[in-house]
Design an enzyme around this catalytic site. Sequence first.
Site, short mmCIF file in Angstrom:
data_model
loop_
_atom_site.label_atom_id
_atom_site.label_comp_id
_atom_site.label_asym_id
_atom_site.label_seq_id
_atom_site.Cartn_x
_atom_site.Cartn_y
_atom_site.Cartn_z
N TYR A 41 -11.00 40.88 44.71
CA TYR A 41 -10.87 40.05 43.62
C TYR A 41 -11.54 38.82 43.89
CZ TYR A 41 -7.59 37.77 40.38
OH TYR A 41 -6.90 36.96 39.31
N ASN A 64 1.75 35.67 33.90
CA ASN A 64 1.97 36.75 32.37
C ASN A 64 2.17 35.92 31.19
OD1 ASN A 64 1.28 38.91 34.28
ND2 ASN A 64 3.76 39.45 34.42
N ASN A 92 3.77 47.26 27.20
CA ASN A 92 4.97 47.00 27.90
C ASN A 92 4.72 46.45 29.15
OD1 ASN A 92 3.50 49.44 28.72
ND2 ASN A 92 4.96 50.11 30.01
N GLY A 108 -7.73 42.67 31.78
CA GLY A 108 -7.35 43.56 32.81
C GLY A 108 -8.22 44.78 32.58
#
Length: 383
Positions: A84, A169, A195, A288
Amino acid sequence: MQISPPVLRYVGLAKHVLRASRHYSTRFGYAHSRCLVFSNFGQPEKVLKLHSYSVPPPYDDIINVKFIASPINPADINQLEGVYPEKPEFTLELGTGDKSAVPGNEGLVEIVSCGSKVNPSIRPGQWAIMSGPNFGTWRTYAQAREANLILIPDKEGLSPIQAATVSVNPSTAYRMLKDFAGLEPGDYFVQNAANSGVGRSAIQIGRLWGLKSINIIRDRPGIEKLKEELRTIGGTEVITEAEAKDRRTMARITGGQPVRLALNCVGGESATNLARILGYNGHLVTYGAMSKLPFSVPASALIFKNIHCHGFWISAWSKENEATKSQMIRDILDWIRDGKFQDVPYEVTKWSEDTGLETLMEPIKRGISEYSGRKGIFLMEDD
């Protein structure tokens, strides 16, 4: 980031510290913090250790906080693995033999006590979340400064889980829908991984703003139940990756109305298909890469439809937009209080004084599977 002045300084300033600490509930003014630490990057089960250290009383502009809930995000796992971009500072201030850091970037804390130079508006009992990454949230107590925190003035109507999960999120979905393509009520956006935590957030925020969503998910057992679940929270259309490739299906859904924004969390063929779905001047935003596969954008989409491709990273955005972030957090929390925004599916792991490393590792291992479907959350229990 652990803020701990040298112990000798406390010996010389003991009386000052006692005066500076407006409130502290632990014995002798010290808190016993338990945390997960790592000294090297690698697979979580190989590098994580359970560690204990003492958190001294606050002084000057230091704020002592107690963690209430700390989510486990994919970025946290990637950070442990060393892949990361944001990397924590390894330090000896935690009292470990080797330089180490505490993982975790998102969390909810309660103010425990404040040094004498802390803004008087910050008081024990208030809730706060982290203002940015790399604080190290997988622990029970820590020291912070005002700049590390975004206060939640009113915790009425909020659960610890809801407050703890607001800054990654929902915030990612909020910004992508607001900052790209200039969407207006009635406009379409399309997304894969619908989802996921961000996907579910985008569905709900889009509904609140009058947007129509096309939500793509992988085919799986029980898919009709999942489709209905996403429709229930506001998804206009929910289709599979195979259905999204069918031009007739897409034409039926949109009625010829152009799709102006696509949100990509998967990469690979799924992302390429999103580019094909977009209309003229559409924007493809990648936040992502769950498939870990590169993707290509058809030349025709670039030449004849003038598709724009972007990347979005909430950590980088947050550093440059502190005031805007605070307002965004307030907006999302107000929706939660009003019952307009639902929690993402989650699994709680309770963290008490007696909780061992093996128990804490279980949700982290589940989090390594990108398609686990439920967010893991550490919920700290009172001693």
